[in-house]
Design a protein around this motif. Sequence first.
Motif, PDB file in Angstrom:
ATOM      1  N   VAL A   1       0.762  -1.111  -0.078  1.00 26.30           N
ATOM      2  CA  VAL A   1      -0.151  -0.080  -0.057  1.00 26.30           C
ATOM      3  C   VAL A   1       0.878   1.120  -0.006  1.00 26.30           C
ATOM      4  CG1 VAL A   1      -0.405  -0.054   2.535  1.00 26.30           C
ATOM      5  CG2 VAL A   1      -1.937   1.215   1.013  1.00 26.30           C
TER       6      VAL A   1
ATOM      7  N   GLY B   1     -10.042   3.824  -8.904  1.00 24.09           N
ATOM      8  CA  GLY B   1      -9.152   4.064  -7.846  1.00 24.09           C
ATOM      9  C   GLY B   1      -9.553   3.813  -6.486  1.00 24.09           C
ATOM     10  N   ASN B   2     -10.671   2.985  -6.276  1.00 26.19           N
ATOM     11  CA  ASN B   2     -10.860   2.495  -5.051  1.00 26.19           C
ATOM     12  C   ASN B   2     -10.141   1.053  -4.719  1.00 26.19           C
ATOM     13  OD1 ASN B   2     -13.461   4.357  -4.096  1.00 26.19           O
ATOM     14  ND2 ASN B   2     -13.960   3.677  -6.231  1.00 26.19           N
ATOM     15  N   PHE B   3      -9.338   1.096  -3.784  1.00 26.85           N
ATOM     16  CA  PHE B   3      -8.713  -0.186  -3.251  1.00 26.85           C
ATOM     17  C   PHE B   3      -9.057  -0.468  -1.959  1.00 26.85           C
ATOM     18  CE2 PHE B   3      -6.039   2.321  -6.268  1.00 26.85           C
ATOM     19  CZ  PHE B   3      -5.736   1.471  -7.178  1.00 26.85           C
ATOM     20  N   MET B   4      -9.093  -1.759  -1.952  1.00 29.80           N
ATOM     21  CA  MET B   4      -9.222  -2.588  -0.586  1.00 29.80           C
ATOM     22  C   MET B   4      -7.605  -2.980  -0.087  1.00 29.80           C
ATOM     23  SD  MET B   4      -8.827  -5.941   0.697  1.00 29.80           S
ATOM     24  CE  MET B   4      -9.335  -7.092  -0.381  1.00 29.80           C
ATOM     25  N   VAL B   5      -7.216  -2.699   1.288  1.00 28.61           N
ATOM     26  CA  VAL B   5      -6.082  -2.810   1.553  1.00 28.61           C
ATOM     27  C   VAL B   5      -6.042  -4.099   2.579  1.00 28.61           C
ATOM     28  CG1 VAL B   5      -4.055  -2.249   2.900  1.00 28.61           C
ATOM     29  CG2 VAL B   5      -5.514  -0.569   1.679  1.00 28.61           C
ATOM     30  N   ALA B   6      -5.290  -5.331   2.328  1.00 29.01           N
ATOM     31  CA  ALA B   6      -5.212  -6.440   2.900  1.00 29.01           C
ATOM     32  C   ALA B   6      -5.110  -6.347   4.567  1.00 29.01           C
ATOM     33  CB  ALA B   6      -3.819  -7.279   2.427  1.00 29.01           C
ATOM     34  N   GLY B   7      -6.189  -7.007   5.062  1.00 30.76           N
ATOM     35  CA  GLY B   7      -6.518  -6.465   6.224  1.00 30.76           C
ATOM     36  C   GLY B   7      -5.940  -7.716   7.166  1.00 30.76           C
TER      37      GLY B   7
ATOM     38  N   ARG C   1       0.768  -5.699   2.969  1.00 42.73           N
ATOM     39  CA  ARG C   1      -0.388  -5.162   2.804  1.00 42.73           C
ATOM     40  C   ARG C   1      -0.809  -4.698   1.544  1.00 42.73           C
ATOM     41  NH1 ARG C   1      -1.375  -0.161   6.470  1.00 42.73           N
ATOM     42  NH2 ARG C   1      -3.510  -0.942   6.275  1.00 42.73           N
ATOM     43  N   THR C   2      -1.065  -5.859   0.971  1.00 43.11           N
ATOM     44  CA  THR C   2      -1.305  -5.752  -0.768  1.00 43.11           C
ATOM     45  C   THR C   2      -2.459  -4.788  -0.865  1.00 43.11           C
ATOM     46  OG1 THR C   2      -2.318  -7.896  -0.618  1.00 43.11           O
ATOM     47  CG2 THR C   2       0.011  -7.669  -1.315  1.00 43.11           C
ATOM     48  N   ILE C   3      -2.601  -4.252  -2.156  1.00 39.08           N
ATOM     49  CA  ILE C   3      -3.762  -3.484  -2.579  1.00 39.08           C
ATOM     50  C   ILE C   3      -4.496  -4.324  -3.495  1.00 39.08           C
ATOM     51  CG2 ILE C   3      -2.977  -1.472  -1.665  1.00 39.08           C
ATOM     52  CD1 ILE C   3      -2.253  -0.680  -4.652  1.00 39.08           C
ATOM     53  N   HIS C   4      -6.033  -4.138  -3.283  1.00 41.27           N
ATOM     54  CA  HIS C   4      -6.891  -5.002  -4.267  1.00 41.27           C
ATOM     55  C   HIS C   4      -8.003  -3.821  -4.847  1.00 41.27           C
ATOM     56  CE1 HIS C   4      -5.376  -8.768  -2.486  1.00 41.27           C
ATOM     57  NE2 HIS C   4      -4.828  -7.923  -1.824  1.00 41.27           N
ATOM     58  N   HIS C   5      -8.119  -3.887  -5.989  1.00 37.68           N
ATOM     59  CA  HIS C   5      -8.740  -2.743  -6.791  1.00 37.68           C
ATOM     60  C   HIS C   5     -10.120  -3.268  -6.976  1.00 37.68           C
ATOM     61  CE1 HIS C   5      -9.485   0.003 -10.276  1.00 37.68           C
ATOM     62  NE2 HIS C   5      -9.312   0.735  -9.509  1.00 37.68           N
ATOM     63  N   PHE C   6     -11.146  -2.475  -6.479  1.00 39.13           N
ATOM     64  CA  PHE C   6     -12.619  -2.547  -7.113  1.00 39.13           C
ATOM     65  C   PHE C   6     -13.022  -1.442  -7.758  1.00 39.13           C
ATOM     66  CE2 PHE C   6     -12.335  -1.530  -2.641  1.00 39.13           C
ATOM     67  CZ  PHE C   6     -13.430  -0.779  -2.495  1.00 39.13           C
TER      68      PHE C   6
END
Lengths: 177, 177
Positions: free
Chosen positions: B75, B161-167, B153-158
């Motif tokens: 991230v 430009g909105n991303f979910m950060v590995a939780g 803490r990888t990032i996952h695009h949805f």
Amino acid sequence: MKRDLPFSKVYTLLEPGPVVLLTTRGKDGPNVMTMSWHTMMEFEPPLVGCVISNRNYSFGLLMATKECVINIPTVDLAEKVVGCGNTSGEKLDKFRKFGLTTKAAGVVRAPLIAECYANLECRVIDTSKVAKYGFFVMEIVAARIDPSVKNPRTIHHFGMGNFMVAGKRIKLPSRMK
Amino acid sequence: MKRDLPFSKVYTLLEPGPVVLLTTRGKDGPNVMTMSWHTMMEFEPPLVGCVISNRNYSFGLLMATKECVINIPTVDLAEKVVGCGNTSGEKLDKFRKFGLTTKAAGVVRAPLIAECYANLECRVIDTSKVAKYGFFVMEIVAARIDPSVKNPRTIHHFGMGNFMVAGKRIKLPSRMK
């Protein structure tokens, strides 16, 4: 209560890489398997590619019926998801065993899973890479989502029962679709 | 300092669906693009499938050289990742613009990105579905990882430009690979 999701937004569900439950319809009833090897392939109509080993009971059902539903679970269903991944529908009614509720889908004849916040109904459109890689190309023909689930805590597998749970969300200025 | 990752563990990096940076080598220098449409296809040797539009500058470079590196960012690199996704290497040196450091890879001639915690060197092995879907099948021929990054803490695009950060991480008893 779920509502229709515009096809143009389906990629936002699968692109982040959630573990999904894939449901099919067999002669003896519905079946479900756990799957993580999938990718979006086109925005609209939404196409998804996925790898399913011929060692899975679902493989034969999918080849025979060419229909399935991709159901997206959240972390509250994690134990059921693992249970579905560790058992075979050849010998077990997984829905009964793990307490998952099937419901009729809208377009395809495979059932959907009511407990999952999103249900993507699929038709297989290309099996040319199944023999070599177990790779199916599918078109999503109906998509429904529970609008009350605002930040779905999807689960993301990284091997041997280890999962990452979807964390915080960030927004960056972007022209990327 | 990065170390070799056994091929049998490569799937644990890509299966959770992180946004990646794909690097290629062109006549005029290296190039990089942002990508989220990928899936594992085989454990060992590790195969990965990915969709790259022919509208991307990287498409032609990958077709010409049949080599690339999949670099996995965390991230802290999110702004650079978005920058790489919003620009074209045809007109811009993205590495210079966004402050990313190229290094020679071990096996392929495409460069890797030093700032990414994992680098997967790839050779294209199947282009039979490129014309129809932009779908490349690649074999990972070298894999290196920074062992000091314990919970990347990888990032996952949805989308947009909105991303979910590995939780957070959870572990469930499982026989699933």
